[in-house]
Motif scaffolding. Structure first.
Motif, PDB file in Angstrom:
ATOM      1  N   LYS A 336       0.899  -0.930  -0.217  1.00 18.75           N
ATOM      2  CA  LYS A 336       0.286   0.542  -0.362  1.00 18.75           C
ATOM      3  C   LYS A 336       0.896   1.136   0.239  1.00 18.75           C
ATOM      4  O   LYS A 336       1.773   1.341   0.857  1.00 18.75           O
ATOM      5  N   PRO A 337       0.055   2.494  -1.153  1.00 22.18           N
ATOM      6  CA  PRO A 337       1.831   3.484  -0.926  1.00 22.18           C
ATOM      7  C   PRO A 337       1.460   3.925   0.160  1.00 22.18           C
ATOM      8  O   PRO A 337       0.236   4.309   1.535  1.00 22.18           O
ATOM      9  N   ARG A 338       2.624   3.868   0.930  1.00 22.15           N
ATOM     10  CA  ARG A 338       2.762   5.534   2.361  1.00 22.15           C
ATOM     11  C   ARG A 338       1.736   6.138   2.405  1.00 22.15           C
ATOM     12  O   ARG A 338       1.670   7.180   1.853  1.00 22.15           O
ATOM     13  N   ALA A 339       1.157   6.841   3.547  1.00 20.05           N
ATOM     14  CA  ALA A 339       0.596   8.192   3.698  1.00 20.05           C
ATOM     15  C   ALA A 339       0.960   9.448   3.786  1.00 20.05           C
ATOM     16  O   ALA A 339       1.930   8.855   4.210  1.00 20.05           O
ATOM     17  N   ASN A 340       1.153  10.426   3.175  1.00 16.35           N
ATOM     18  CA  ASN A 340       1.419  11.275   3.028  1.00 16.35           C
ATOM     19  C   ASN A 340       1.861  11.841   4.789  1.00 16.35           C
ATOM     20  O   ASN A 340       0.265  11.558   5.541  1.00 16.35           O
ATOM     21  N   ALA A 341       1.781  12.902   5.501  1.00 16.29           N
ATOM     22  CA  ALA A 341       2.448  12.688   6.876  1.00 16.29           C
ATOM     23  C   ALA A 341       0.318  13.709   7.385  1.00 16.29           C
ATOM     24  O   ALA A 341       0.011  13.663   7.749  1.00 16.29           O
ATOM     25  N   ILE A 342       0.288  14.586   5.994  1.00 14.53           N
ATOM     26  CA  ILE A 342      -1.226  15.702   6.452  1.00 14.53           C
ATOM     27  C   ILE A 342      -1.801  14.899   4.914  1.00 14.53           C
ATOM     28  O   ILE A 342      -0.371  15.074   3.978  1.00 14.53           O
TER      29      ILE A 342
ATOM     30  N   ASP B 117      -2.370  32.998   9.405  1.00 17.69           N
ATOM     31  CA  ASP B 117      -1.232  33.867  10.228  1.00 17.69           C
ATOM     32  C   ASP B 117      -0.547  31.749  10.423  1.00 17.69           C
ATOM     33  O   ASP B 117      -0.444  31.816   9.942  1.00 17.69           O
ATOM     34  N   ASP B 118       0.846  33.122  11.181  1.00 12.42           N
ATOM     35  CA  ASP B 118       2.051  32.180  11.313  1.00 12.42           C
ATOM     36  C   ASP B 118       1.785  31.518  12.028  1.00 12.42           C
ATOM     37  O   ASP B 118       1.526  30.026  11.708  1.00 12.42           O
ATOM     38  N   LYS B 119       0.631  31.240  12.985  1.00 12.97           N
ATOM     39  CA  LYS B 119       0.865  29.940  14.361  1.00 12.97           C
ATOM     40  C   LYS B 119      -0.015  28.773  13.296  1.00 12.97           C
ATOM     41  O   LYS B 119       0.052  27.570  13.687  1.00 12.97           O
ATOM     42  N   GLU B 120      -0.797  29.407  12.212  1.00  9.48           N
ATOM     43  CA  GLU B 120      -1.847  28.464  11.399  1.00  9.48           C
ATOM     44  C   GLU B 120      -0.382  27.750  10.727  1.00  9.48           C
ATOM     45  O   GLU B 120      -0.629  26.439  10.545  1.00  9.48           O
ATOM     46  N   ILE B 121      -0.017  28.279  10.473  1.00 11.19           N
ATOM     47  CA  ILE B 121       1.042  27.734   9.481  1.00 11.19           C
ATOM     48  C   ILE B 121       2.299  26.948   9.405  1.00 11.19           C
ATOM     49  O   ILE B 121       2.232  25.295   9.584  1.00 11.19           O
ATOM     50  N   LEU B 122       2.792  27.487  11.409  1.00 11.97           N
ATOM     51  CA  LEU B 122       3.786  26.531  11.858  1.00 11.97           C
ATOM     52  C   LEU B 122       2.318  25.172  12.873  1.00 11.97           C
ATOM     53  O   LEU B 122       3.520  24.027  12.201  1.00 11.97           O
ATOM     54  N   ALA B 123       1.085  25.168  12.701  1.00 15.05           N
ATOM     55  CA  ALA B 123       0.613  24.043  13.480  1.00 15.05           C
ATOM     56  C   ALA B 123       0.754  23.291  12.321  1.00 15.05           C
ATOM     57  O   ALA B 123       0.922  21.676  12.364  1.00 15.05           O
ATOM     58  N   VAL B 124       0.516  23.616  10.579  1.00 11.03           N
ATOM     59  CA  VAL B 124       0.713  22.666   9.999  1.00 11.03           C
ATOM     60  C   VAL B 124       1.369  21.908   9.617  1.00 11.03           C
ATOM     61  O   VAL B 124       1.482  19.940   9.456  1.00 11.03           O
ATOM     62  N   PHE B 125       2.523  22.193   9.451  1.00 10.25           N
ATOM     63  CA  PHE B 125       4.007  22.030   9.568  1.00 10.25           C
ATOM     64  C   PHE B 125       4.216  21.128  10.560  1.00 10.25           C
ATOM     65  O   PHE B 125       5.203  19.871  10.257  1.00 10.25           O
ATOM     66  N   LYS B 126       3.538  21.365  11.943  1.00 10.26           N
ATOM     67  CA  LYS B 126       4.061  20.850  12.896  1.00 10.26           C
ATOM     68  C   LYS B 126       3.552  19.099  13.054  1.00 10.26           C
ATOM     69  O   LYS B 126       4.789  18.213  13.992  1.00 10.26           O
ATOM     70  N   LYS B 127       2.613  19.362  12.217  1.00 15.17           N
ATOM     71  CA  LYS B 127       1.882  17.741  11.670  1.00 15.17           C
ATOM     72  C   LYS B 127       2.774  17.021  11.680  1.00 15.17           C
ATOM     73  O   LYS B 127       2.968  15.856  11.021  1.00 15.17           O
TER      74      LYS B 127
END
Lengths: 611, 202
Positions: A336-342, B117-127
């Motif tokens: 199965k292709p690896r899922a993206n982080a998001i 906003d910066d918080k939103e951007i950072l939160a997404v990348f943190k995931k």
């Protein structure tokens, strides 16, 4: 140009288009002609750098093809390049030379645009090869684009046929390492034109005589393609065999590193024996190709069961992920292709569509027409506007976006005028304005205007003359006074053409003079006669003209938002304050915003500082 | 050809920011360093002001010119919105280098959309990763005296993560940048390296 020496050969990082140009140059072409069109434009631009061949922009693709035909008849190797839809324009002479054959090599580059990055459609031009009964070559990277060009010319001469050299955006506009092994050799053995009525004068009697030759040529090509070195089987795991060509090969190789491959460098005619051998040698054969099931249907027609388009999308550009996901769904790969982080970007991110540039000479005229034609009604969809706008192909098509909302139709090169005429004949009951650029007008707008005069039309045609072919990156054209080689050339005057056709109401105005624009457009719209308005203003991205940037006096500004309606990227609203980004503004050579600000709050930076 | 761990780099920005020249410099540096490389720019109809994306792939042998979504090792964004727009391309644990610059599209000014906003951007990348580096690239380039050196500055940033020697980078810059502005671009490159020496790790 980047160069490293590895042994005797030179290795360069070339785009597909650069490799095509270099391959054709080394193959000894003496004539190259084209009309600009993404993704093909850089081919002629690269060839125009050489002094020892004729590289020219043609008025349109049809003329380019005809020049190519004449040059090849006269014994010189010739390259004609265009985007996929350009071949529609050139289809008539292309079909003609398919039957007459050539003399010296004639190679036609068709650069297709899967994914519709910069086109009006996604047509798969591979269909032109069986349609015209001519051979077709497809490189899968820059190295092959370079190497295959020599073969294309040899095939053209040996089989007396034009050759389609089919690129796609991802070949034309990708850079990859290319070992440049050849050097320029100009063949002279075919030079000179020899009278031959039966071959070159396609009267019905001669065309009928010539017709069996075309079928015979296909039979010979079908034998040749079996031995063509770029049609190649690489045996791997025999459980799965993949038939592919062009850039699709690269994605397939990443997804199926161990499978057996039949990679096709010549996709018409197909090497039928090789395909049979390959399919017999594997448990399951699949076809991985972009766009239409061109290979697949031809192989199915041979009675061989192959699949492909059952799981590989027929719409859009492929990539490794698409092929990988499709392969998993089809049970071709176990993992199965690896899922993206998001898996998704946050919803409602602001889009960033391409816009008319700061200082664009088209902004003022569309802004003015928006007001005069009540085009802003389109934003709340309450009512149709007073003026219908038929558009054409060029930067100005971007005026379709808010806030300018300047376009009701866009079809193909030159269509604005004919489409407007048709609406008028249909009795649409509103004023119709056709917009066309200077290069597009010369390409295919003139004949529409002739029709407008002849059939008593009352439309208004606006020629947006920025003295360049801007959208494709500022190529010269017959009206600019410069050649493809950047040398002075005779200039064709669009005003004289319009007058010569017989249009009585012709006006030429400055694109940045909003007062003149308003009064001229108003009288043209109110006029019951056919009118042409030529709006002249240089493309700022070409001239790079800059003056003192504009600034907004924040005390005088009421944030009414009028200036935002120009759609200028330099004018931005940050925290409810409208500002002009000084690095983007080209200054008072434009000054459209200054002219429309109801509060007179916009002035060049220095004088604003004084005040 | 040298052996190198595959590096898939996605460079994003806004038309006019010089991302294409940056990807040319990076491509040339990789070529000079002896790696296989494929590079492709996805421009769409971008004149100035549109989104611009370059895929740059370096390795022992590279097939596809496009990087698969979710496979990007290094995302280098010249503008914040253009960072988050392409976040799904970054692999888990990948590196994001983001120029601390907001260029709100016209729709934000017209009030029909909102800039994250910066918080939103950072939160997404943190995931996705812990390696998120905001760089004040534009202001540093302006301080150097030419905002247009942003692209070489960003190359300085990315150079800290790539196995390409500094003299090779400078040679690649010298090939691509006219002599009269070469010196300031060398300085911008050094400034970019410096910027990641004191990273503001999110």
């Amino acid at each position: 140009m980047p160069i490293t020496m590895t042994g005797a050969t030179t290795k360069k990082l070339l785009s597909g288009n650069e490799a095509v140009a270099l391959g054709a140059y080394h193959a000894g072409i003496m004539v190259a002609t084209a009309y600009p069109g993404t993704p093909s434009t850089e081919i002629l631009e690269n060839l125009a750098k050489y002094d020892d061949l004729n590289a020219e922009w043609a008025t349109n693709e049809k003329v380019a093809m005809e020049i190519g035909i004449g040059a090849a008849y006269a014994g010189r190797r010739t390259l004609v390049s265009m985007k996929h839809v350009g071949l529609n324009v050139a289809a008539d002479p292309f079909m003609a030379v398919a039957i007459t054959g050539t003399n010296a090599g004639l190679v036609i580059v068709s650069a297709d645009d899967p994914g519709i990055h910069s086109s009006q459609d996604e047509q798969d031009n591979r269909h032109y090869a069986p349609f015209a009964k001519v051979p077709m070559i497809e490189p899968s990277d820059s190295q092959e684009a370079y190497d295959l060009m020599a073969y294309a010319f040899t095939i053209s001469e040996e089989f007396d046929t034009p050759v389609i050299f089919r690129l796609t955006t991802r070949i034309a506009h990708s850079n990859s390492l290319t070992e440049v092994t050849g050097k320029r050799i100009v063949p002279t053995d075919r030079v000179g034109f020899k009278h031959n009525t039966q071959k070159y004068v396609m009267l019905p009697v001669n065309a009928r005589y010539r017709r069996p030759f075309v079928e015979d040529r296909l039979v010979k090509l079908a034998a040749y393609t079996e031995t063509f070195p770029f049609n190649k089987i690489t045996w791997g795991d025999k459980k799965l065999g993949i038939i592919t060509s062009g850039v699709s090969y690269q994605y397939a190789r990443e997804v199926f590193p161990t499978a057996s491959f039949l990679k096709l460098g010549m996709t018409h005619p197909l090497p039928r024996k090789m395909i049979r051998e390959f399919c017999k040698g594997v448990d399951r054969a699949i076809v991985i190709e972009e766009l239409d099931p061109f290979l697949q249907e031809n192989i199915l027609a041979m009675g061989i069961k192959v699949t492909g388009k059952e799981f590989i999308p027929g719409i859009g550009e492929l990539n490794t992920k698409i092929v990988r996901d499709a392969a998993y769904k089809a049970g071709l790969v176990a993992d199965k292709p690896r899922a993206n982080a998001i898996s998704e970007t946050p919803p409602s991110l602001p889009a960033r569509p391409p816009l008319l540039c700061p200082g664009c000479p088209h902004s003022g005229v569309f802004y003015t027409l928006n007001i005069l034609g009540k085009r802003s009604r389109l934003s709340d969809k309450s009512k149709e506007p007073d003026v219908i706008v038929t558009g054409d192909i060029g930067c100005y098509t971007l005026a379709a976006y808010p806030p300018l909302l300047g376009m009701d139709t866009t079809d193909c090169m030159g269509a604005s005028i004919g489409t407007a005429l048709g609406m008028e004949k249909a009795g649409v009951g509103r004023k119709i304005v056709a917009f066309i650029g200077d290069s597009t007008f010369l390409h295919s707008g003139i004949t529409g205007l002739v029709d407008a005069v002849y059939n008593n039309s009352h439309i208004t045609v606006i020629i947006l003359d920025n003295s360049t072919t801007a959208m494709t990156g500022h190529q010269e054209h017959p009206g600019t006074g410069m050649s493809a080689r950047n040398k002075e050339a005779p200039s064709v005057d669009n005003k004289q053409i319009v007058r010569g056709i017989g249009v009585k109401d012709v006006k030429v105005i400055d694109a940045f003079d909003l007062k003149a624009l308003r009064s001229t457009l108003k009288s043209a719209i109110d006029n019951e006669e056919l009118s042409v308005v030529i709006v002249r203003g240089d493309c700022p991205t070409k001239t790079r003209a800059r003056s003192i940037p504009m600034a907004i006096d924040s005390e005088a500004c009421t944030s009414c938002g009028t200036c935002l309606k120009i759609g200028c990227p330099a004018i931005q609203k940050v925290n409810d304050q409208i500002v002009i980004e000084s690095t983007l503004c080209i200054g008072d050579v434009c000054a459209v915003c200054q002219q429309i600000c109801p509060q007179h709050a916009i002035e060049p930076v220095k004088s604003a500082a004084k005040g | 050809m040298k052996t190198v761990k595959k590096q898939d780099i996605l460079m994003t920005g806004v038309g006019g920011q010089g991302t294409i020249l940056a990807s040319d410099i990076l491509g040339e540096a990789a070529l000079l360093a002896g790696y296989d490389i494929k590079k492709t720019d996805t421009l769409g109809m971008a004149q100035r002001g549109g989104s611009v994306i370059s895929h740059i792939r370096i390795g022992d042998h590279v097939y596809a010119p496009l990087i698969a979504e979710g496979d990007v090792d290094i995302l280098i964004a010249f503008e914040k919105l253009e960072a988050i727009r392409w976040c799904t391309y970054l692999r888990t644990g990948g590196i994001a280098i983001i120029n601390n610059l907001a260029m709100p599209p016209l729709s934000v000014g017209l009030g029909t959309s909102k800039y994250p906003d910066d918080k939103e951007i950072l939160a997404v990348f943190k995931k996705i990763t812990n390696h998120v580096y905001f760089v004040d690239g534009t202001s540093r380039a302006q301080q150097l005296g030419d905002a247009r050196t942003l692209n070489t500055l960003m190359m300085g940033c990315i150079s800290t993560f790539l196995p390409i020697d500094i003299p090779i980078w400078k040679e690649a810059i010298a090939h691509r940048i006219p002599a009269k502005i070469r010196e300031i671009n060398f300085r911008a490159f050094d400034e970019g390296r410096e910027a990641l020496a004191h990273v503001n790790i999110g």
